[in-house]
Scaffold this motif. Structure first.
Motif, PDB file in Angstrom:
ATOM      1  N   UNK A   2      49.310  53.427  61.538  1.00  0.00           N
ATOM      2  CA  UNK A   2      48.199  54.274  61.124  1.00  0.00           C
ATOM      3  C   UNK A   2      47.031  53.427  60.626  1.00  0.00           C
ATOM      4  N   UNK A   3      46.049  53.231  61.500  1.00  0.00           N
ATOM      5  CA  UNK A   3      44.915  52.388  61.138  1.00  0.00           C
ATOM      6  C   UNK A   3      43.959  53.082  60.178  1.00  0.00           C
ATOM      7  N   UNK A   4      44.231  54.350  59.857  1.00  0.00           N
ATOM      8  CA  UNK A   4      43.372  55.053  58.904  1.00  0.00           C
ATOM      9  C   UNK A   4      43.704  54.679  57.460  1.00  0.00           C
ATOM     10  N   UNK A   5      44.793  53.982  57.247  1.00  0.00           N
ATOM     11  CA  UNK A   5      45.145  53.550  55.894  1.00  0.00           C
ATOM     12  C   UNK A   5      44.134  52.519  55.410  1.00  0.00           C
ATOM     13  N   UNK A   6      43.772  52.632  54.124  1.00  0.00           N
ATOM     14  CA  UNK A   6      42.765  51.725  53.565  1.00  0.00           C
ATOM     15  C   UNK A   6      43.258  51.105  52.261  1.00  0.00           C
ATOM     16  N   UNK A   7      42.985  49.815  52.119  1.00  0.00           N
ATOM     17  CA  UNK A   7      43.333  49.100  50.887  1.00  0.00           C
ATOM     18  C   UNK A   7      42.092  48.382  50.365  1.00  0.00           C
ATOM     19  N   UNK A   8      41.975  48.297  49.059  1.00  0.00           N
ATOM     20  CA  UNK A   8      40.885  47.552  48.440  1.00  0.00           C
ATOM     21  C   UNK A   8      41.476  46.445  47.581  1.00  0.00           C
ATOM     22  N   UNK A   9      40.902  45.255  47.696  1.00  0.00           N
ATOM     23  CA  UNK A   9      41.364  44.082  46.953  1.00  0.00           C
ATOM     24  C   UNK A   9      40.207  43.570  46.104  1.00  0.00           C
ATOM     25  N   UNK A  10      40.389  43.571  44.795  1.00  0.00           N
ATOM     26  CA  UNK A  10      39.351  43.090  43.895  1.00  0.00           C
ATOM     27  C   UNK A  10      39.543  41.593  43.640  1.00  0.00           C
ATOM     28  N   UNK A  11      38.465  40.826  43.848  1.00  0.00           N
ATOM     29  CA  UNK A  11      38.493  39.383  43.641  1.00  0.00           C
ATOM     30  C   UNK A  11      37.458  38.999  42.596  1.00  0.00           C
ATOM     31  N   UNK A  12      37.882  38.213  41.625  1.00  0.00           N
ATOM     32  CA  UNK A  12      36.925  37.687  40.668  1.00  0.00           C
ATOM     33  C   UNK A  12      37.216  36.205  40.447  1.00  0.00           C
ATOM     34  N   UNK A  13      36.223  35.510  39.966  1.00  0.00           N
ATOM     35  CA  UNK A  13      36.294  34.056  39.834  1.00  0.00           C
ATOM     36  C   UNK A  13      37.581  33.605  39.144  1.00  0.00           C
ATOM     37  N   UNK A  33      43.057  48.966  57.115  1.00  0.00           N
ATOM     38  CA  UNK A  33      41.688  48.543  56.829  1.00  0.00           C
ATOM     39  C   UNK A  33      41.659  47.990  55.407  1.00  0.00           C
ATOM     40  N   UNK A  34      41.317  46.720  55.274  1.00  0.00           N
ATOM     41  CA  UNK A  34      41.324  46.076  53.960  1.00  0.00           C
ATOM     42  C   UNK A  34      39.899  45.658  53.598  1.00  0.00           C
ATOM     43  N   UNK A  35      39.455  46.078  52.427  1.00  0.00           N
ATOM     44  CA  UNK A  35      38.123  45.719  51.941  1.00  0.00           C
ATOM     45  C   UNK A  35      38.273  44.784  50.747  1.00  0.00           C
ATOM     46  N   UNK A  36      37.725  43.586  50.864  1.00  0.00           N
ATOM     47  CA  UNK A  36      37.738  42.664  49.732  1.00  0.00           C
ATOM     48  C   UNK A  36      36.435  42.838  48.954  1.00  0.00           C
ATOM     49  N   UNK A  37      36.559  42.908  47.635  1.00  0.00           N
ATOM     50  CA  UNK A  37      35.421  43.252  46.784  1.00  0.00           C
ATOM     51  C   UNK A  37      35.204  42.178  45.725  1.00  0.00           C
ATOM     52  N   UNK A  38      33.996  41.646  45.680  1.00  0.00           N
ATOM     53  CA  UNK A  38      33.645  40.616  44.699  1.00  0.00           C
ATOM     54  C   UNK A  38      33.255  41.255  43.372  1.00  0.00           C
ATOM     55  N   UNK A  39      33.916  40.804  42.312  1.00  0.00           N
ATOM     56  CA  UNK A  39      33.671  41.316  40.962  1.00  0.00           C
ATOM     57  C   UNK A  39      33.081  40.189  40.120  1.00  0.00           C
ATOM     58  N   UNK A  40      31.912  40.381  39.521  1.00  0.00           N
ATOM     59  CA  UNK A  40      31.309  39.328  38.702  1.00  0.00           C
ATOM     60  C   UNK A  40      32.239  38.918  37.567  1.00  0.00           C
ATOM     61  N   UNK A  41      32.292  37.621  37.256  1.00  0.00           N
ATOM     62  CA  UNK A  41      33.166  37.174  36.167  1.00  0.00           C
ATOM     63  C   UNK A  41      32.619  37.573  34.806  1.00  0.00           C
ATOM     64  N   UNK A  42      33.526  37.725  33.858  1.00  0.00           N
ATOM     65  CA  UNK A  42      33.105  37.997  32.488  1.00  0.00           C
ATOM     66  C   UNK A  42      32.388  36.766  31.948  1.00  0.00           C
ATOM     67  N   UNK A  43      31.278  36.965  31.292  1.00  0.00           N
ATOM     68  CA  UNK A  43      30.493  35.823  30.816  1.00  0.00           C
ATOM     69  C   UNK A  43      31.229  35.017  29.751  1.00  0.00           C
ATOM     70  N   UNK A  44      32.219  35.639  29.119  1.00  0.00           N
ATOM     71  CA  UNK A  44      32.952  34.945  28.054  1.00  0.00           C
ATOM     72  C   UNK A  44      34.088  34.082  28.611  1.00  0.00           C
ATOM     73  N   UNK A  45      34.330  34.162  29.930  1.00  0.00           N
ATOM     74  CA  UNK A  45      35.417  33.406  30.552  1.00  0.00           C
ATOM     75  C   UNK A  45      34.837  32.285  31.390  1.00  0.00           C
ATOM     76  N   UNK A  46      35.212  31.048  31.072  1.00  0.00           N
ATOM     77  CA  UNK A  46      34.695  29.889  31.792  1.00  0.00           C
ATOM     78  C   UNK A  46      35.668  29.438  32.875  1.00  0.00           C
ATOM     79  N   UNK A  47      35.119  28.926  33.960  1.00  0.00           N
ATOM     80  CA  UNK A  47      35.925  28.429  35.061  1.00  0.00           C
ATOM     81  C   UNK A  47      35.276  27.144  35.560  1.00  0.00           C
ATOM     82  N   UNK A  48      36.009  26.032  35.658  1.00  0.00           N
ATOM     83  CA  UNK A  48      35.408  24.742  36.029  1.00  0.00           C
ATOM     84  C   UNK A  48      34.816  24.716  37.428  1.00  0.00           C
TER      85      UNK A  48
END
Length: 218
Positions: A2-13, A33-48
């Motif tokens: 069933x190609x009508x199935x949809x999934x969303x994947x949240x990605x953050x830094x 159907x998979x949708x990858x979604x970019x989520x802005x990082x929290x400003x209080x969390x640092x990543x090198x």
């Protein structure tokens, strides 16, 4: 399938790339159907590996091992475009990726809406505790997570953590657990098992077996 199935994947830094992209790969192979979604990082969390100075940062998300991935949509685009809930939402682990997702009101609201409608809510590694635990979605559920994270509930979920985890059972050394509409995975080494559990939840056991035969040839 069933190609009508949809999934969303949240990605953050700071997301763990194996945990994130293995399920994306398997679900798409299964016809989802998979949708990858970019989520802005929290400003209080640092990543090198931060690339805040890049003009196209909105769609680019940098993993915990400094690998940039281009998401299909930003969180604002996704919420503006998607008029109906997906069939499955997936939250990868990794640090500070999990804490970035937990800090996003948009992500948390969407996950709660998915749960209210009985849709499949899934998370792996740190995300079951850091995100689902914080939202109270592990209450009364069996779950797995990265080793030791089950002991950090107070750190990530606050002083009310006992109420949030009331009746929950940590299953320990298993790659993936389905409990009601909640599916959790242990970590990067369990990504394939976890991904197959998502495929089974959406498409059934036969679809999972067929995909396993295609991709897990040793």
């Amino acid at each position: 399938m069933d190609s009508t199935k949809k999934a969303v994947v949240f990605l953050s830094e700071g997301f763990e790339e194996v945990e994130a992209l293995t399920p994306v790969d398997y679900l798409r192979r299964a016809g989802c159907t998979v949708i990858t979604v970019a989520v802005p990082p929290a400003k209080t969390v640092n990543h090198p590996c931060s690339i805040d100075d890049m003009p196209s940062y909105g769609h680019i998300v940098v993993s915990s091992h400094c690998i940039p991935v281009i998401a299909d949509k930003t969180i604002d685009e996704f919420l503006a475009d998607e008029k109906e809930l997906a069939d499955l939402v997936f939250l990868p682990g990794g640090m500070p990726g999990s804490t970035n997702l937990a800090a996003s009101k948009e992500v948390c609201d969407y996950v709660l809406k998915m749960n209210e409608k009985g849709k499949i809510v899934s998370a792996i590694c740190a995300a079951p505790v850091v995100v689902l635990g914080k939202l109270g979605l592990l209450k009364g559920k069996k779950y797995t997570c990265y080793t030791g994270m089950e002991n950090d509930a107070q750190k990530f979920c606050g002083e009310n953590y006992k109420a949030l985890f009331e009746g929950s059972v940590h299953t320990g050394e298993v790659p993936a657990v389905k409990s009601g509409n909640i599916i959790t995975g242990k970590g990067a080494g369990a990504a394939a098992h976890f991904a197959l559990a998502l495929v089974e939840a959406l498409f059934g056991e036969d679809a999972k077996k067929k995909l396993h035969e295609r991709v897990c040839q040793f």
